[in-house]
Design a protein around this motif. Structure first.
Motif, PDB file in Angstrom:
ATOM      1  N   PRO A 226       0.807  -1.229   0.000  1.00 26.95           N
ATOM      2  CA  PRO A 226       0.000   0.000   0.000  1.00 26.95           C
ATOM      3  C   PRO A 226       0.837   1.274   0.000  1.00 26.95           C
ATOM      4  O   PRO A 226       0.377   2.316  -0.498  1.00 26.95           O
ATOM      5  CB  PRO A 226      -0.809  -0.118   1.303  1.00 26.95           C
ATOM      6  N   LEU A 227       2.044   1.212   0.526  1.00 29.66           N
ATOM      7  CA  LEU A 227       2.837   2.424   0.727  1.00 29.66           C
ATOM      8  C   LEU A 227       3.366   3.021  -0.557  1.00 29.66           C
ATOM      9  O   LEU A 227       3.886   4.139  -0.558  1.00 29.66           O
ATOM     10  CB  LEU A 227       3.998   2.121   1.685  1.00 29.66           C
ATOM     11  N   ARG A 235      -3.337   4.424  -1.567  1.00 27.15           N
ATOM     12  CA  ARG A 235      -2.716   3.399  -0.724  1.00 27.15           C
ATOM     13  C   ARG A 235      -3.746   2.396  -0.229  1.00 27.15           C
ATOM     14  O   ARG A 235      -3.475   1.185  -0.195  1.00 27.15           O
ATOM     15  CB  ARG A 235      -2.001   4.068   0.455  1.00 27.15           C
ATOM     16  N   ALA A 340      -0.076   3.601   6.720  1.00 34.80           N
ATOM     17  CA  ALA A 340      -0.321   4.716   5.802  1.00 34.80           C
ATOM     18  C   ALA A 340      -1.284   5.737   6.408  1.00 34.80           C
ATOM     19  O   ALA A 340      -1.139   6.940   6.219  1.00 34.80           O
ATOM     20  CB  ALA A 340      -0.875   4.185   4.481  1.00 34.80           C
ATOM     21  N   GLY A 352       4.155  11.137   1.397  1.00 30.15           N
ATOM     22  CA  GLY A 352       4.224  10.087   0.386  1.00 30.15           C
ATOM     23  C   GLY A 352       5.575  10.053  -0.279  1.00 30.15           C
ATOM     24  O   GLY A 352       6.510  10.734   0.145  1.00 30.15           O
TER      25      GLY A 352
END
Length: 356
Positions: A226-227, A235, A340, A352
């Motif tokens: 997701p990162l 994410r 996140a 981000g």
């Protein structure tokens, strides 16, 4: 409820095509040639090292040949580096908490490296995956042999990626990828982003070890997924895509490995390794075909790639394999999404990947 509907719609949205078939052919060829060579010499168990080296071909997909060569060389250094660390851990029987510690440090350092050279696909995911997967299987050859297989496969990917240059043979002196230096706010963002990777990978790995899982590296890799998104919604989307795509991919793995008339192994008795090796190559093509357009669909096909090369390297009960992969992926993706959401900048906004 509106947020849930947005995420549900993302599962059905397919991004625009962008030269995907050519890139998919390059990656599939990069996997097929070294993989089939290992099969011909009777060492399909070493295909894992070749596949991770061949993932070099996933980088620089739409750049000019000159710039793609540089981009893929940078990616090869990272992938083979992760592979080397993983093989070293396996050869020295270093597992459990030490694996979590090493992978956590590698995730942070890999994030900084990926951001500094602007690797695309973004982030250190594939290097983390290579490290964990190679560390989790017994090493049946000397470390140098395994590393040379990975490096040789990466080198072949560079040749495949550069092959089209011979049609035009144009070379621009001093051409670069235009990667801005990480300075000031960019440097701070990169450091926080690296810390996020380390936190997610370390937490997911710790949960995996404490739960008694035999494959905590799957949770660590899933936590990194997701990162790579540019903002919080993307994410969350990637985390959901990871879970759904993996679960669908496990259905394919179950069909292949579980005994029954639907399994291709049923029709080729005594040729299990050949069938699995061929399926690895075939699944790599749609993986790359969808990688930039729909991450979930890419995972449907990438999941069999990873599990089948693991099965070639160290066969295990298919039921346990599928169940642990499902659990570890779910845990890892949830941890990655949680990190996140929770890790924010001093101004309250999400930090981000550095822009550019």
């Amino acid at each position: 409820m509106p947020a849930l509907m947005v995420h549900a719609r993302e599962l059905h949205r397919l991004g625009p095509a962008n030269n995907d078939r050519l890139s998919a052919v390059r990656v599939a060829l990069s996997v097929a040639v070294p993989g089939m060579f290992l099969l011909l010499i009777g060492r399909p168990d070493l295909m894992m090292y070749a596949v991770f080296g061949a993932l070099t071909g996933m980088y620089g997909r739409n750049e000019t040949h000159q710039l793609r060569l540089k981009h893929q060389a940078q990616a090869a250094l990272f992938l083979v580096g992760g592979l080397t660390i993983g093989v070293f851990l396996s050869a020295n029987h270093i597992h459990s908490w030490w694996l979590v510690l090493v992978a956590t440090l590698f995730a942070g350092a890999g994030s900084l490296y990926a951001d500094s050279v602007r690797l695309k696909p973004i982030g250190p995911f594939f290097g983390i995956l290579a490290l964990g997967a190679c560390a989790s299987v017994p090493t049946s050859v000397p470390l140098t042999t395994a590393v040379l297989i990975g490096a040789g496969s990466a080198a072949f990917s560079l040749v495949v990626g550069f092959g089209g240059w011979f049609r035009s043979r144009t070379w621009v002196a001093g051409a670069g990828r235009g990667v801005p230096a990480l300075r000031g706010p960019q440097s701070q963002a990169a450091l926080v982003h690296a810390a996020r990777y380390s936190l997610a990978v370390g937490a997911a790995g710790a949960i995996g070890v404490l739960s008694g899982s035999g494959h905590p590296h799957w949770a660590m890799a899933a936590a990194a997924v997701p990162l790579a998104g540019a903002d919080l919604p993307s994410r969350v989307h990637r985390g959901i895509h990871r879970i759904v795509g993996t679960f669908l991919g496990l259905g394919i793995v179950a069909v292949v490995l579980f005994p029954g008339p639907l399994s291709p192994l049923h029709y080729f008795p005594g040729h299990t390794t050949v069938v699995l090796a061929v399926l690895v190559v075939l699944c790599q093509f749609p993986t790359e075909l969808f990688m930039a357009r729909h991450y979930g669909w890419a995972m449907v096909f990438f999941t069999p790639v990873i599990l089948l090369i693991a099965q070639l390297a160290a066969p295990m009960d298919p039921g346990v394999l599928v169940m642990e992969r499902a659990i570890e992926t779910f845990v890892g993706a949830v941890v990655g999404i949680a990190v996140a959401v929770l890790v924010r900048s001093r101004r309250g906004g999400l930090v981000g990947p550095p822009a550019g």
